[in-house]
Design an enzyme around this catalytic site. Structure first.
Site, PDB file in Angstrom:
ATOM      1  N   LYS A 104     -38.338  49.086 -30.315  1.00  0.00           N
ATOM      2  CA  LYS A 104     -37.503  50.263 -30.039  1.00  0.00           C
ATOM      3  C   LYS A 104     -37.947  50.896 -28.733  1.00  0.00           C
ATOM      4  O   LYS A 104     -39.075  50.711 -28.296  1.00  0.00           O
ATOM      5  CB  LYS A 104     -37.622  51.269 -31.189  1.00  0.00           C
ATOM      6  CG  LYS A 104     -39.052  51.741 -31.368  1.00  0.00           C
ATOM      7  CD  LYS A 104     -39.220  52.635 -32.567  1.00  0.00           C
ATOM      8  CE  LYS A 104     -40.651  53.082 -32.723  1.00  0.00           C
ATOM      9  NZ  LYS A 104     -41.214  53.789 -31.555  1.00  0.00           N
TER      10      LYS A 104
ATOM     11  N   ASP B 137     -45.890  51.350 -35.012  1.00  0.00           N
ATOM     12  CA  ASP B 137     -46.494  51.392 -33.662  1.00  0.00           C
ATOM     13  C   ASP B 137     -48.028  51.313 -33.611  1.00  0.00           C
ATOM     14  O   ASP B 137     -48.670  52.080 -32.870  1.00  0.00           O
ATOM     15  CB  ASP B 137     -46.036  52.662 -32.918  1.00  0.00           C
ATOM     16  CG  ASP B 137     -44.522  52.729 -32.700  1.00  0.00           C
ATOM     17  OD1 ASP B 137     -43.805  51.812 -33.142  1.00  0.00           O
ATOM     18  OD2 ASP B 137     -44.056  53.716 -32.093  1.00  0.00           O
TER      19      ASP B 137
ATOM     20  N   CYS C 287     -43.470  59.215 -33.912  1.00  0.00           N
ATOM     21  CA  CYS C 287     -42.670  58.111 -34.455  1.00  0.00           C
ATOM     22  C   CYS C 287     -42.685  58.032 -35.977  1.00  0.00           C
ATOM     23  O   CYS C 287     -41.670  57.676 -36.585  1.00  0.00           O
ATOM     24  CB  CYS C 287     -43.075  56.802 -33.791  1.00  0.00           C
ATOM     25  SG  CYS C 287     -42.559  56.792 -32.055  1.00  0.00           S
TER      26      CYS C 287
HETATM   27  C1  VGL Z   1     -44.809  57.509 -29.751  1.00  0.00           C
HETATM   28  C2  VGL Z   1     -44.840  59.023 -28.039  1.00  0.00           C
HETATM   29  C3  VGL Z   1     -44.148  58.163 -27.227  1.00  0.00           C
HETATM   30  C4  VGL Z   1     -45.195  57.172 -31.156  1.00  0.00           C
HETATM   31  C5  VGL Z   1     -44.088  56.626 -28.945  1.00  0.00           C
HETATM   32  O1  VGL Z   1     -45.288  55.973 -31.486  1.00  0.00           O
HETATM   33  O2  VGL Z   1     -45.431  58.113 -31.943  1.00  0.00           O
HETATM   34  N1  VGL Z   1     -45.163  58.708 -29.287  1.00  0.00           N
HETATM   35  N2  VGL Z   1     -43.783  56.964 -27.692  1.00  0.00           N
END
Ligand code: VGL
Ligand code: ZN
Length: 204
Positions: A111, A13, A156
């Site tokens: 995702k 991410d 994540c």
């Molecule tokens: C994430 C919060 C919400 C992450 C993704 O990538 O850690 N954190 N969505």
């Protein structure tokens, strides 16, 4: 050694919304990109993940009238932190950060597309049951050992690494190429959880 087909680098991410200026900015989120790009040179199998939500996703505080970002709610699958709207499918915030090298990735896994369920882990949605397909991909390719880097350490990265360890992969996390949100002690809890699952914690 890393160049072996048995090892993969999983980059979690590294998207605009998780970097300074983004909707859910992780402090120092962009500081890790140069290091991640360098690490990619020693891997022949690279996987990128991308948080990829519909605009009305149930993890967004805006989908819960009367609630604010960072409130906790109960979902059918358990506790859920409500987040600011982030990583909306096709938006600039959902794009990879412009400095991230993406050309060498073998697989880009998206995702969090299911409106009803958040998905921190790259392996299972937050019901801990619905698979993303990453396990099958890695097994088909003969990968046994995974190094995780990216954002955020305590969400994540944590849930992806712990699921990988539970699935029997040999798992490492390099904290020098991760950054955390650290919400109500979530970073300390994440480090404990990863250690409890025999994950190798590097770079701290
Ligand atoms: C994430 C919060 C919400 C992450 C993704 O990538 O850690 N954190 N969505
Ligand atoms: Zn998200």
């Amino acid at each position: 050694m890393e160049r072996s087909q048995h090892n993969a680098l999983v980059i979690i991410d590294v998207q605009n919304d998780f970097c300074p200026g983004g909707a859910l900015a992780v402090p120092g989120g962009d500081d890790i990109i140069a290091r991640i790009n360098m690490m990619q040179q020693s891997y022949s199998r690279i996987i990128l993940t991308q948080d990829w939500h519909p605009a009305d996703h149930s993890s967004f505080a805006s989908s819960h009238p009367g609630k604010a970002a960072y409130d906790m709610v109960q979902m059918p699958y358990g506790d859920q932190v409500l987040w600011p709207d982030h990583c909306v499918q096709g938006s600039d915030g959902a794009a990879f950060h412009g400095a991230l090298e993406t050309d060498r990735a073998d697989l880009i896994l998206r995702k969090g597309s299911n409106r009803q369920i958040d998905s921190y882990s790259a392996f299972f949605e937050n019901d801990h049951h619905t698979a993303t397909g990453l396990e099958g991909y890695l097994r088909d390719k003969g990968v046994v050992s995974l190094l995780f880097v990216g954002l955020a350490t305590d969400f994540c990265v944590r849930y992806s690494a712990v699921d990988a360890a539970k699935l029997g992969f040999d798992v490492s996390v390099d904290l020098s190429a991760c950054r955390a949100i650290d919400l109500n002690g979530s970073l300390a809890e994440a480090l404990d959880d990863m250690q409890a699952h025999d994950i190798h914690i590097l770079g701290h």
